[in-house]
Design an enzyme around this catalytic site. Structure first.
Site, mmCIF file in Angstrom:
data_model
loop_
_atom_site.group_PDB
_atom_site.id
_atom_site.type_symbol
_atom_site.label_atom_id
_atom_site.label_comp_id
_atom_site.label_asym_id
_atom_site.label_seq_id
_atom_site.Cartn_x
_atom_site.Cartn_y
_atom_site.Cartn_z
ATOM 1 N N HIS A 355 0.804 -1.228 0.000
ATOM 2 C CA HIS A 355 0.000 0.000 0.000
ATOM 3 C C HIS A 355 0.828 1.264 0.000
ATOM 4 O O HIS A 355 0.279 2.360 0.134
ATOM 5 C CB HIS A 355 -0.937 0.043 1.210
ATOM 6 C CG HIS A 355 -1.988 -1.007 1.184
ATOM 7 N ND1 HIS A 355 -3.256 -0.789 0.705
ATOM 8 C CD2 HIS A 355 -1.939 -2.307 1.545
ATOM 9 C CE1 HIS A 355 -3.958 -1.907 0.794
ATOM 10 N NE2 HIS A 355 -3.177 -2.843 1.300
ATOM 11 N N LYS A 543 -8.644 13.600 4.832
ATOM 12 C CA LYS A 543 -7.726 12.466 4.773
ATOM 13 C C LYS A 543 -6.705 12.657 5.878
ATOM 14 O O LYS A 543 -6.669 13.718 6.496
ATOM 15 C CB LYS A 543 -7.024 12.425 3.415
ATOM 16 C CG LYS A 543 -6.427 13.784 3.000
ATOM 17 C CD LYS A 543 -5.800 13.750 1.614
ATOM 18 C CE LYS A 543 -6.783 13.909 0.491
ATOM 19 N NZ LYS A 543 -6.873 12.750 -0.366
ATOM 20 N N ARG A 544 -5.870 11.651 6.130
ATOM 21 C CA ARG A 544 -4.834 11.836 7.138
ATOM 22 C C ARG A 544 -3.977 13.051 6.811
ATOM 23 O O ARG A 544 -3.790 13.405 5.647
ATOM 24 C CB ARG A 544 -3.943 10.581 7.214
ATOM 25 C CG ARG A 544 -4.579 9.426 7.937
ATOM 26 C CD ARG A 544 -4.944 9.779 9.369
ATOM 27 N NE ARG A 544 -3.775 9.793 10.218
ATOM 28 C CZ ARG A 544 -3.478 8.860 11.103
ATOM 29 N NH1 ARG A 544 -4.274 7.827 11.304
ATOM 30 N NH2 ARG A 544 -2.390 8.937 11.846
ATOM 31 N N LYS A 549 0.520 14.495 1.131
ATOM 32 C CA LYS A 549 -0.833 14.772 0.653
ATOM 33 C C LYS A 549 -1.034 16.259 0.379
ATOM 34 O O LYS A 549 -2.024 16.671 -0.204
ATOM 35 C CB LYS A 549 -1.865 14.279 1.676
ATOM 36 C CG LYS A 549 -1.872 12.747 1.821
ATOM 37 C CD LYS A 549 -2.869 12.300 2.863
ATOM 38 C CE LYS A 549 -2.800 10.814 3.196
ATOM 39 N NZ LYS A 549 -3.457 9.946 2.207
ATOM 40 N N THR A 651 -8.783 6.491 -1.760
ATOM 41 C CA THR A 651 -10.124 5.907 -1.886
ATOM 42 C C THR A 651 -11.177 6.961 -1.560
ATOM 43 O O THR A 651 -12.304 6.881 -2.051
ATOM 44 C CB THR A 651 -10.297 4.690 -0.953
ATOM 45 O OG1 THR A 651 -9.728 5.000 0.320
ATOM 46 C CG2 THR A 651 -9.622 3.462 -1.519
ATOM 47 N N LYS A 655 -14.952 7.978 -3.321
ATOM 48 C CA LYS A 655 -16.197 8.216 -2.570
ATOM 49 C C LYS A 655 -16.790 9.568 -2.950
ATOM 50 O O LYS A 655 -18.002 9.716 -3.095
ATOM 51 C CB LYS A 655 -15.925 8.155 -1.053
ATOM 52 C CG LYS A 655 -15.545 6.754 -0.583
ATOM 53 C CD LYS A 655 -14.931 6.726 0.813
ATOM 54 C CE LYS A 655 -14.219 5.397 1.015
ATOM 55 N NZ LYS A 655 -13.292 5.397 2.171
HETATM 56 C C1 26Q Z 1 3.177 -0.077 10.373
HETATM 57 C C2 26Q Z 1 4.074 -0.501 11.341
HETATM 58 C C3 26Q Z 1 3.985 -0.016 12.631
HETATM 59 C C4 26Q Z 1 2.975 0.861 12.960
HETATM 60 C C5 26Q Z 1 2.059 1.271 12.002
HETATM 61 C C6 26Q Z 1 2.171 0.811 10.693
HETATM 62 C C7 26Q Z 1 1.210 1.258 9.660
HETATM 63 C C8 26Q Z 1 -0.141 1.364 9.953
HETATM 64 C C9 26Q Z 1 -1.030 1.813 8.976
HETATM 65 C C10 26Q Z 1 1.640 1.570 8.390
HETATM 66 C C11 26Q Z 1 0.737 1.996 7.418
HETATM 67 C C12 26Q Z 1 -0.620 2.115 7.706
HETATM 68 C C13 26Q Z 1 -1.628 2.567 6.734
HETATM 69 C C14 26Q Z 1 -1.396 2.821 5.456
HETATM 70 C C15 26Q Z 1 -2.451 3.289 4.546
HETATM 71 O O1 26Q Z 1 -3.559 3.563 4.967
HETATM 72 N N1 26Q Z 1 -2.156 3.388 3.253
HETATM 73 C C16 26Q Z 1 -3.155 3.826 2.285
HETATM 74 O O2 26Q Z 1 -3.813 2.663 1.790
HETATM 75 C C17 26Q Z 1 -4.911 3.008 0.973
HETATM 76 C C18 26Q Z 1 -5.610 1.715 0.585
HETATM 77 O O3 26Q Z 1 -4.851 1.023 -0.343
HETATM 78 C C19 26Q Z 1 -4.471 3.802 -0.230
HETATM 79 O O4 26Q Z 1 -5.610 4.213 -0.940
HETATM 80 C C20 26Q Z 1 -3.654 5.015 0.179
HETATM 81 O O5 26Q Z 1 -3.110 5.645 -0.957
HETATM 82 C C21 26Q Z 1 -2.538 4.591 1.134
HETATM 83 O O6 26Q Z 1 -1.851 5.726 1.616
#
Ligand code: 26Q
Length: 807
Positions: A355, A543-544, A549, A651, A655
Site C-alpha cells: 500500500h 484524509k490523514r 498529501k 479511496t 467516494k
Molecule cells: C506499520 C508498522 C507499525 C505501525 C504502524 C504501521 C502502519 C499502519 C497503517 C503503516 C501503514 C498504515 C496505513 C497505510 C495506509 O492507509 N495506506 C493507504 O492505503 C490506501 C488503501 O490502499 C491507499 O488508498 C492510500 O493511498 C494509502 O496511503
C-alpha cells in the site's frame, strides 16, 4: 433472500429489551432500544451465518482469509438494516413504539479500529465479498482503544482515548468455546532425532488469544461472513505467590502486560517506529489466525495436504507478513513437513498487497528484537534468508549490492516487504500507477526474477455504504432514472449518462447537493456552533494529515485569496468554504503545525466578516467513518493533490466522485484511472507528472526559483511570517523555502502552485455555469461504477485467490 417478518422482529426486540435491560417497550429509553435492536439484528445474522456455513461445508468451496491489523468498519446498525432490507420495517416498529430509528443510530460508537485508507479498504472488501457470496473471513485485533479521538485545543491537536467497547461491543459475539495460545520469548533448542530436526521451545511466555466475532452482512443476500477480532488474555502468568502474600498489584502487573497486546491501535500510518509491543501485536494476530485456519481446515478435511487448494490467505500490507515464517513453523514443527514442502505450500497459499512506496513506511524490524521476542520465528527467517541468498548469488554472482538489497536479513534488520515477496505467490499494488512503480522501481529487482508474481488490483469502495446509505436523495434520483440494477452492479451507473442533457435531472442533482450541504451545515453547527454558508462552494480535503498529501498547497491558495480579499474586499470572487478534516500521527510535529495553521487561518477569518463572506475555512475535528458519511455527499470540489507518485491509490477520491464531486487532482494513484473513466473534460488535473517529479528531484528542487518568479506565491509565503490571529508561522515558510530540520519541503508544494491556482480559477468560472457544472457532476457519478469494491474483489477472487461465489 430470506425476509424476516414484522412479527418476528417485534418479538425478538421485546425479548432482548427484557433479557438485557429488564424493561418493556413502554419503559425502554433510546439507548436500551439501540442495544436491543442491535442484538436482535446480530442474532439474525448469526443464524444466517450458520446456514451459510452449512452450505459452504457441503460444497467444500475454497475460501479466503483476509488478515489486516486494521478494519475500519464504521457503524453496523444502519448498514445491516440496509443490507437485510429491514430499514423500513424497523423504522415502522420503532415509530409505533414512540422511537425514531435515525436517532438510535447515534447511540452506536464508531469503532476506530484503523488509521485510514488501508483499514477502511479492508472493511469495504469484507462488504463486497459478502455481498457477492464469497466465503471469506477477516482477522484483526480487538483493540480496546481504537484510533485516538481528536480534539483541537488552541489550534493544537490533542489525543483522547477512543472508548468504543461499551456500546460497540453489543455487535461482538464472544466465543468462549475455544482460544489459541501464542508464545513469546524463551529459548529454542534444536536436536536431531531419527534424521529429523526436533525443536524444543522452552521458557516462553504465553498469551491466550480469545475470539470476538463481528458478523458481516451482505446486501440482499443470505450470505454472512465474520470478522474475527482477537483479544489478548493472560493465561498462566498470574503470580500466585505474590497474590497469596498480599501483593495484589504485583500479581496483576504480569497479566496486564500480556493483555497490553490488544490494548491500543498504533496511530502512525506512515512513519514506523520499531516498538516491541507493535511486533508482538503483529505476531499475535498472525499466530492466532493461522492456528484458527489450520484447526478449521483439519475439521473440514482431516488433512493439511490440500490446504493451498482450499484456502487463500491474504495479507494487507506487510503488517501480517510474519504469517510466512509462522506457517513454515507450523507445517514443519507441528505437521512434520519438510522445508521444501512447507515452503511450497506457504507460497501457494499467501498473497500480499503493498500500500505504499514511501521508504519510511516500508517495514523493517531489528534482528535483535525479532530474536528476543520470537526466537523460533527468527531461526526460520534466518533460514529463509540463507536459502534465498544462495539462489541470488547463483543469479547475480559478483553483484553483491543486489543480493543485499533483496535479502531478507541485511544490515541487522529484517526486511518485511522482501519476505512478503519471497513467501507469497502474488504481490499487488492498489492502482495502475502504483503497481507500475512497484515493478519498475521499489521491487524492480524482484520483478526481474518473478515477473509473473506482480499484478495490479485498483482499489474500490463499498458503493452501497458510500452512495446508497450515505446519500439517500441521490439514490432515489438514480432509482428513478436508471432503476436499481446499479446497487448490485455498479457499472450500471453508466446508464445515468443518458440524462446528461436533461435539465430537469440536472436541476434535481443540484438540489440534492444543496440538501446534502445543508445537512452538513447543520452538523457543523451542532458541533461547533458556527453556521457556514450552504450557498458557497464546498471545497473539501479530508484524509490523514501528511506532508505528501500536501494540505499545505491547499493552504497556500487560501492564503493567496485571503490576501487578495484583504486588499480588495469587494473583489469579485466565488464564495468558497474550505473544509478540512484530518488526524495527524501524535508524534508528527510538522503535521500538527499544519493543523494549527489551518485553525489559526480559520480564527483570523472569523474576525474579518468581509472576508468570511467569500472565503471561509473550517477544520472539522475527529475525522472518522461516521463523519465521512455526512461530509462526503456534500463535497463539490474534491482535493486530491498529493505529489505525483506518492499516493498509492486514494479511496476518498472515489467516494467523493460517486457522490458527484468534481476532482481537482494530480496524476497520482487512482486519480489517473478516474481521469480515464470520466474523461479529461470532467476532471481537473494539474501539476507535475510522476516522471517530471523524478526529473526535478534529479536536477535538484529549488523552491526559491518558484518563489521569486511568482508574486502571488511570494506574498502568500511571506505572510506566513506575519501569520494569523496573532500567530506567526515563520517556521512553515522556512520549511517551504529553505528547510526546517531537513531538506526544503520534500513534496515540492511550490513547484505545483501556479498550475494549481490556474486550474482552480477555471473551476470557479465553470461553477457559475450551473448547467455545465451539474452535467460534469452527473458524468462523474455515471463513471464511478468501476471504483466499486465489488469489482476489485472479483478481480482478487479470479486473478489471485482462485475462489468462486457460493450460489
Ligand atoms: C506499520 C508498522 C507499525 C505501525 C504502524 C504501521 C502502519 C499502519 C497503517 C503503516 C501503514 C498504515 C496505513 C497505510 C495506509 O492507509 N495506506 C493507504 O492505503 C490506501 C488503501 O490502499 C491507499 O488508498 C492510500 O493511498 C494509502 O496511503
Amino acid at each position: 433472500m430470506k425476509q424476516h417478518t414484522r412479527e418476528e422482529l417485534l418479538k425478538a426486540l421485546e425479548d432482548n429489551l427484557s433479557r438485557y435491560y429488564l424493561v418493556s417497550f413502554q419503559e425502554a429509553n433510546e439507548e436500551q432500544m439501540y442495544g436491543a435492536l442491535s442484538r436482535t439484528i446480530r442474532d439474525l445474522l448469526l443464524i444466517q451465518k450458520k446456514e451459510f456455513r452449512k452450505k459452504a461445508r457441503q460444497v467444500q468451496t475454497k475460501r479466503v482469509y483476509y488478515l489486516c491489523m486494521e478494519f475500519l468498519v464504521g457503524r453496523s446498525l444502519k448498514n445491516n438494516l440496509y443490507n437485510m432490507n429491514l430499514q423500513d420495517e424497523a423504522a415502522a416498529i420503532l415509530k409505533e413504539k414512540g422511537f425514531e430509528l435515525e436517532k438510535l443510530y447515534d447511540y452506536e460508537p464508531d469503532p476506530g479500529l484503523g488509521n485510514g485508507g488501508l483499514g477502511r479498504l479492508a472493511a469495504c472488501y469484507m462488504d463486497a465479498l459478502t455481498s457477492q457470496d464469497y466465503l471469506a473471513e477477516g482477522f484483526c485485533i480487538r483493540y480496546e482503544y481504537g484510533l485516538f479521538k481528536q480534539k483541537i485545543v488552541d489550534g493544537w491537536q490533542r489525543e483522547m482515548p477512543d472508548v468504543w467497547l461499551p456500546g460497540g461491543g453489543v455487535w461482538l459475539l464472544f466465543r468462549n468455546d475455544f482460544s489459541f495460545e501464542v508464545k513469546f520469548g524463551g529459548t529454542v533448542e534444536e536436536s536431531w532425532q531419527d534424521e529429523r530436526l526436533k525443536i524444543k521451545y522452552n521458557n516462553y511466555d504465553s498469551v491466550e488469544a480469545v475470539p470476538y466475532d463481528l458478523m458481516i452482512s451482505g446486501a440482499d443476500t443470505d450470505t454472512a461472513n465474520t470478522l474475527r477480532l482477537w483479544r489478548a488474555r493472560d493465561i498462566e502468568n498470574f503470580d500466585m505467590v505474590s497474590f497469596e502474600n498480599g501483593d495484589y498489584t504485583k500479581a496483576m502487573s504480569e497479566s496486564t502486560s500480556a493483555e497490553l497486546i490488544s490494548k491500543v491501535l498504533y496511530p502512525a500510518d506512515k512513519h514506523i517506529e520499531g516498538k516491541t509491543l507493535r511486533l508482538k501485536q503483529q505476531y499475535f494476530l498472525v499466530s492466532a489466525s493461522l492456528q484458527n485456519i489450520f484447526r478449521t481446515h483439519m475439521i473440514n478435511f482431516g488433512t493439511i495436504d490440500n490446504l493451498s487448494e482450499k484456502v487463500a490467505i491474504h495479507i494487507n500490507d506487510t503488517h501480517p507478513v510474519l504469517i510466512i515464517p509462522e506457517m513454515m513453523r507450523m507445517l514443519m514443527d507441528e505437521y512434520s513437513y519438510t522445508w521444501e514442502k512447507a515452503f511450497d505450500m506457504t507460497t501457494k497459499t499467501i498473497a500480499y498487497t503493498n500500500h505504499t512506496i514511501m521508504v519510511e513506511a516500508l517495514e523493517k524490524w531489528s534482528e535483535e528484537l525479532m530474536r528476543k521476542n520470537l526466537p523460533r520465528i527468527y531461526v526460520i527467517i534466518k533460514e529463509l534468508d540463507k536459502r534465498f541468498r544462495v539462489k541470488l548469488k547463483e543469479r547475480f554472482h559478483d553483484r553483491a549490492h543486489l543480493v543485499e538489497r533483496m535479502a531478507i536479513l541485511s544490515g541487522g534488520m529484517v526486511n518485511m516487504p522482501n519476505m512478503g515477496i519471497l513467501g507469497s505467490h502474488s504481490v499487488n499494488g492498489v492502482s495502475a500507477l502504483h503497481s507500475e512503480i512497484l515493478k519498475t522501481d521499489v521491487f524492480g529487482d524482484f520483478y526481474e526474477i518473478w515477473p509473473g508474481k506482480f499484478r495490479n488490483v485498483t482499489n474500490g469502495i463499498a458503493h452501497r455504504r458510500w452512495l446508497c446509505q450515505a446519500n439517500p436523495a441521490l439514490t432515489a434520483l438514480l432509482d428513478q432514472c436508471i432503476g436499481k440494477e446499479y446497487k448490485k452492479n455498479a457499472q450500471a451507473l453508466k446508464d445515468f449518462e443518458r440524462y446528461k442533457n436533461d435539465s430537469a435531472v440536472l436541476q434535481k442533482l443540484e438540489g440534492i447537493k444543496t440538501g446534502n450541504k445543508k445537512r452538513l451545515v447543520d452538523l457543523v453547527q451542532k458541533r461547533t456552533g458556527e453556521r457556514i454558508d450552504p450557498y458557497s462552494v464546498f471545497v473539501v480535503q479530508a484524509k490523514r494529515l501528511h506532508e505528501y498529501k500536501r494540505q499545505l498547497l491547499n493552504v497556500l491558495r487560501i492564503i493567496t485569496l485571503y490576501l487578495e480579499l484583504k486588499e480588495e474586499p469587494h473583489k469579485a470572487m466565488l464564495p468558497q468554504t474550505f473544509l478540512f478534516a484530518a488526524k495527524a500521527a501524535p508524534g508528527y510535529e510538522i503535521a500538527k503545525e499544519i493543523i494549527k495553521l489551518i485553525y489559526y487561518i480559520s480564527q483570523d477569518i472569523n474576525h474579518h466578516p468581509e472576508i468570511k463572506e467569500k472565503l471561509n475555512v473550517v477544520f472539522l475535528e475527529n475525522y472518522c467513518v461516521t463523519l465521512a458519511e455526512t461530509l462526503i455527499p456534500a463535497v463539490e470540489i474534491s482535493e486530491q493533490i498529493s505529489l505525483a507518485g506518492k499516493e498509492a491509490s486514494g479511496t476518498g477520491n472515489m467516494k467523493m466522485m460517486i457522490n458527484g464531486a468534481l476532482t481537482i487532482g494530480t496524476m497520482d494513484g487512482a486519480n489517473i484511472e478516474m481521469y480515464d473513466a470520466v474523461g479529461a473534460e470532467n476532471i481537473f488535473i494539474f501539476g507535475m507528472k510522476e516522471q517530471e517529479v523524478y526529473q526535478l528531484k534529479q536536477n535538484g528542487y529549488n523552491p526559491q526559483e518558484y518563489y521569486f518568479k511568482n508574486e502571488r506565491l511570494k506574498r502568500a509565503v511571506d505572510f506566513l511570517q506575519v501569520g494569523f490571529a496573532g500567530q506567526s508561522f515563520a517556521h512553515i515558510a522556512q520549511y517551504l523555502l529553505t528547510g526546517y530540520g531537513g531538506a526544503p519541503d520534500p513534496y515540492m508544494c511550490l513547484a505545483d502552485y501556479e498550475d494549481y491556482m490556474a486550474v482552480h480559477d477555471q473551476m470557479s468560472v465553470l461553477y457559475e455555469n450551473r448547467e455545465q457544472w451539474n452535467q460534469k457532476s452527473l458524468m462523474n457519478i455515471a463513471a464511478a461504477g468501476y471504483f466499486s469494491a465489488d469489482r476489485s474483489v472479483r478481480q482478487y477472487a479470479t486473478d489471485i485467490w482462485g475462489i468462486e461465489p457460493i450460489k
